[in-house]
Write an enzyme that holds these catalytic residues in place. Structure first.
Site, PDB file in Angstrom:
ATOM      1  N   CYS A   1       0.938  -0.807   0.229  1.00  0.00           N
ATOM      2  CA  CYS A   1       0.360   0.347   0.137  1.00  0.00           C
ATOM      3  C   CYS A   1       1.073   1.426  -0.394  1.00  0.00           C
ATOM      4  O   CYS A   1       0.384   1.868  -0.328  1.00  0.00           O
ATOM      5  CB  CYS A   1      -1.027   0.166   1.484  1.00  0.00           C
ATOM      6  SG  CYS A   1      -1.668  -1.724   1.146  1.00  0.00           S
TER       7      CYS A   1
ATOM      8  N   HIS B   1      -2.942   6.993   1.986  1.00  0.00           N
ATOM      9  CA  HIS B   1      -3.798   5.839   2.084  1.00  0.00           C
ATOM     10  C   HIS B   1      -4.823   5.476   2.315  1.00  0.00           C
ATOM     11  O   HIS B   1      -4.688   5.692   3.041  1.00  0.00           O
ATOM     12  CB  HIS B   1      -3.021   4.467   2.057  1.00  0.00           C
ATOM     13  CG  HIS B   1      -3.433   3.305   1.804  1.00  0.00           C
ATOM     14  ND1 HIS B   1      -3.407   2.937   0.617  1.00  0.00           N
ATOM     15  CD2 HIS B   1      -3.041   2.380   2.704  1.00  0.00           C
ATOM     16  CE1 HIS B   1      -3.838   1.873   1.115  1.00  0.00           C
ATOM     17  NE2 HIS B   1      -4.649   1.751   2.334  1.00  0.00           N
TER      18      HIS B   1
ATOM     19  N   ASN C   1     -10.043  -0.271  -0.359  1.00  0.00           N
ATOM     20  CA  ASN C   1      -8.479   0.013  -0.610  1.00  0.00           C
ATOM     21  C   ASN C   1      -8.188  -0.622  -1.401  1.00  0.00           C
ATOM     22  O   ASN C   1      -8.081  -1.996  -1.767  1.00  0.00           O
ATOM     23  CB  ASN C   1      -8.203  -0.766   1.192  1.00  0.00           C
ATOM     24  CG  ASN C   1      -6.468  -0.712   1.176  1.00  0.00           C
ATOM     25  OD1 ASN C   1      -5.716  -0.616   0.327  1.00  0.00           O
ATOM     26  ND2 ASN C   1      -6.323  -1.518   2.584  1.00  0.00           N
TER      27      ASN C   1
HETATM   28  O1  UT7 Z   1      -3.584  -0.829   3.918  1.00  0.00           O
HETATM   29  C1  UT7 Z   1      -3.727  -1.349   5.005  1.00  0.00           C
HETATM   30  C2  UT7 Z   1      -4.600  -2.144   5.113  1.00  0.00           C
HETATM   31  N1  UT7 Z   1      -4.723  -2.402   6.349  1.00  0.00           N
HETATM   32  C3  UT7 Z   1      -5.857  -1.576   7.393  1.00  0.00           C
HETATM   33  O2  UT7 Z   1      -5.541  -0.678   6.968  1.00  0.00           O
HETATM   34  C4  UT7 Z   1      -6.681  -2.152   8.035  1.00  0.00           C
HETATM   35  C5  UT7 Z   1      -6.340  -1.349   9.166  1.00  0.00           C
HETATM   36  N2  UT7 Z   1      -7.152  -1.975  10.527  1.00  0.00           N
HETATM   37  C6  UT7 Z   1      -8.147  -1.897  10.403  1.00  0.00           C
HETATM   38  O3  UT7 Z   1      -9.193  -1.266   9.509  1.00  0.00           O
HETATM   39  C7  UT7 Z   1      -9.751  -2.156  11.665  1.00  0.00           C
HETATM   40  O4  UT7 Z   1      -8.748  -3.258  12.130  1.00  0.00           O
HETATM   41  C8  UT7 Z   1     -10.531  -3.265  10.536  1.00  0.00           C
HETATM   42  C9  UT7 Z   1     -11.708  -2.315   9.666  1.00  0.00           C
HETATM   43  C10 UT7 Z   1      -9.995  -4.959   9.629  1.00  0.00           C
HETATM   44  C11 UT7 Z   1     -10.931  -4.253  11.905  1.00  0.00           C
HETATM   45  O5  UT7 Z   1     -11.503  -3.456  13.012  1.00  0.00           O
HETATM   46  P1  UT7 Z   1     -11.537  -3.224  14.771  1.00  0.00           P
HETATM   47  O6  UT7 Z   1     -12.991  -2.555  14.752  1.00  0.00           O
HETATM   48  O7  UT7 Z   1     -10.466  -3.564  14.767  1.00  0.00           O
HETATM   49  O8  UT7 Z   1     -12.993  -4.906  14.227  1.00  0.00           O
HETATM   50  P2  UT7 Z   1     -12.582  -6.854  15.736  1.00  0.00           P
HETATM   51  O9  UT7 Z   1     -11.251  -6.930  14.887  1.00  0.00           O
HETATM   52  O10 UT7 Z   1     -12.095  -5.420  16.886  1.00  0.00           O
HETATM   53  O11 UT7 Z   1     -13.294  -6.894  14.950  1.00  0.00           O
HETATM   54  C12 UT7 Z   1     -15.019  -6.805  16.416  1.00  0.00           C
HETATM   55  C13 UT7 Z   1     -15.706  -8.012  15.374  1.00  0.00           C
HETATM   56  C14 UT7 Z   1     -15.702  -9.218  15.345  1.00  0.00           C
HETATM   57  O12 UT7 Z   1     -16.337 -10.046  16.408  1.00  0.00           O
HETATM   58  P3  UT7 Z   1     -15.992 -10.800  18.215  1.00  0.00           P
HETATM   59  O13 UT7 Z   1     -15.200 -11.123  17.989  1.00  0.00           O
HETATM   60  O14 UT7 Z   1     -16.452  -8.942  18.505  1.00  0.00           O
HETATM   61  O15 UT7 Z   1     -17.741 -11.148  18.762  1.00  0.00           O
HETATM   62  C15 UT7 Z   1     -15.015  -9.588  14.498  1.00  0.00           C
HETATM   63  O16 UT7 Z   1     -15.388 -11.035  14.637  1.00  0.00           O
HETATM   64  O17 UT7 Z   1     -16.002  -7.676  14.735  1.00  0.00           O
HETATM   65  C16 UT7 Z   1     -16.323  -8.926  13.499  1.00  0.00           C
HETATM   66  N3  UT7 Z   1     -16.263  -8.494  12.175  1.00  0.00           N
HETATM   67  C17 UT7 Z   1     -17.055  -8.305  11.621  1.00  0.00           C
HETATM   68  N4  UT7 Z   1     -18.841  -8.555  11.385  1.00  0.00           N
HETATM   69  C18 UT7 Z   1     -18.914  -8.490  10.235  1.00  0.00           C
HETATM   70  C19 UT7 Z   1     -14.680  -8.857  11.498  1.00  0.00           C
HETATM   71  N5  UT7 Z   1     -14.939  -8.416  10.176  1.00  0.00           N
HETATM   72  C20 UT7 Z   1     -16.548  -8.416  10.062  1.00  0.00           C
HETATM   73  C21 UT7 Z   1     -17.707  -8.000   9.296  1.00  0.00           C
HETATM   74  N6  UT7 Z   1     -18.918  -8.068   9.958  1.00  0.00           N
HETATM   75  N7  UT7 Z   1     -16.822  -8.132   8.102  1.00  0.00           N
END
Ligand code: UT7
Length: 325
Positions: free
Chosen positions: A119, A252, A282
């Site tokens: 990225c 980005h 992204n």
């Molecule tokens: O180029 C660089 C690329 N990457 C990035 O920029 C990503 C950087 N990180 C992020 O943007 C965030 O960490 C995410 C958007 C990926 C995730 O957000 P978060 O607030 O850190 O969520 P999390 O990983 O803590 O997940 C929270 C919950 C989990 O459920 P439980 O375990 O709390 O019950 C996940 O299973 O959200 C659940 N979850 C979803 N639910 C519905 C994860 N993906 C999804 C989904 N739909 N697509």
């Protein structure tokens, strides 16, 4: 005589029709994967993305974006003597995507190579082309970010497959006596490679390892906000300027929460941040030039303004470039 490089044209390409969150929710439900528009919007700000149809490649999208950038610059492809393509989803192992773009543009003879910094790829590519122009190795370059990330997504992994899209963006960079690229700074920390990776490879005629993207979202989030702040300050200082003098920040486009958090840390108000992650998701190396082209064509970015481009992603890599338009 002083020799610098300036951006003299921009272009972009997005494949097919946009796929809304609701469309994606429906597609994923058929695979038994549960997600929602509400989760995607609140966690990421993404509302839609584009996916390349089977057979549509990074080089095709890159060539389309390049043609538009050349047209905006009022230049012919035959005038280009350097093509740098940033991509992590190349058409082939080789030839490079840049060579394929050169072939598609029917502009043989100049240098052409790919940059692989995920990225951060476009910022690495821009800094490389700028250095080559200043060194007299090239006069007119196409710098392209082109990706088909949909090809490396695991559709059963809802924590990643809702985040990415396909597309390409390009700029024409031309030698000039007036400075355009004022400063660029690039970094990497290979020790953090496993927070965001696609470790599969081809060996003995087979895919070896995991061919899908995997990510520790929280770790990436934390790293991204910290390094973007540091490299932005470093780059602006290298140009002898301050963040207050930056007219537009083009980070980005990974997650609107990362964009907001890093802009806030830098003291840059949201009205001066170009945001396209809601429209494109992204698109990795394509995200910065896609956003650049969008804000150039809609008239936000004007001649004489200062634009700070920032990249961060797999590797772990990060970097920034300050350009005067
Ligand atoms: O180029 C660089 C690329 N990457 C990035 O920029 C990503 C950087 N990180 C992020 O943007 C965030 O960490 C995410 C958007 C990926 C995730 O957000 P978060 O607030 O850190 O969520 P999390 O990983 O803590 O997940 C929270 C919950 C989990 O459920 P439980 O375990 O709390 O019950 C996940 O299973 O959200 C659940 N979850 C979803 N639910 C519905 C994860 N993906 C999804 C989904 N739909 N697509």
């Amino acid at each position: 005589m002083n020799r610098f490089s300036r951006i003299v044209g921009t272009g972009s390409a997005l494949p097919g029709e946009p796929v809304s969150n609701d469309d994606l929710v429906e597609r994923l439900a058929k695979l038994g994967v549960e997600t929602s528009d509400e989760w995607i919007v609140t966690r990421t700000g993404i509302r839609q993305r584009h996916f390349a149809a089977p057979g549509v490649t990074s080089s095709q999208l890159g060539a389309e974006a390049a043609r538009k950038a050349l047209s905006a610059a009022g230049m012919e492809a035959s005038e280009i003597d350097l093509i740098v393509v940033a991509t992590s989803t190349p058409d082939h192992v080789f030839p490079s995507t840049a060579c394929l773009v050169q072939k598609a543009l029917d502009a043989p003879g100049g240098a052409a190579f790919d940059v692989h910094a995920v990225c951060t790829g476009f910022v690495y590519a821009l800094a490389s082309a700028d250095a080559m122009i200043r060194a007299g190795i090239a006069n007119r370059a196409l710098v392209i970010g082109a990706e088909v990330f949909s090809r490396i997504l695991d559709w059963k992994d809802r924590s990643t497959c809702v985040l990415f899209g396909d597309g390409a963006g390009a700029v024409v960079l031309a030698a000039d006596t007036r400075p355009g690229v004022l400063a660029a700074r690039l970094h990497a920390d290979g020790r953090q490679g496993d927070v965001l990776c696609a470790t599969g490879t081809i060996s003995g005629g087979e895919v070896v390892g995991n061919p899908f993207l995997t990510m520790n979202g929280k770790a990436v989030f934390r790293l991204a906000v910290a390094v973007l702040d540091a490299v932005s300050r470093e780059t602006v200082a290298a140009a002898g300027m301050t963040l207050e003098q930056v007219d537009w920040l083009i980070p980005h486009q990974a997650n609107v929460r990362i964009l907001d958090a890093s802009a806030k840390r830098m003291g840059i108000p949201s009205e001066r941040v170009v945001v396209t992650v809601d429209q494109h998701a992204n698109t990795s190396a394509a995200s910065v030039p896609l956003a650049f082209d969008r804000a150039t064509r809609d008239g936000r970015i004007k001649s004489g303004q200062h634009v700070l481009l920032e990249g961060v992603g797999g590797g772990f890599t990060w970097g920034a470039a300050l350009v005067r338009i």
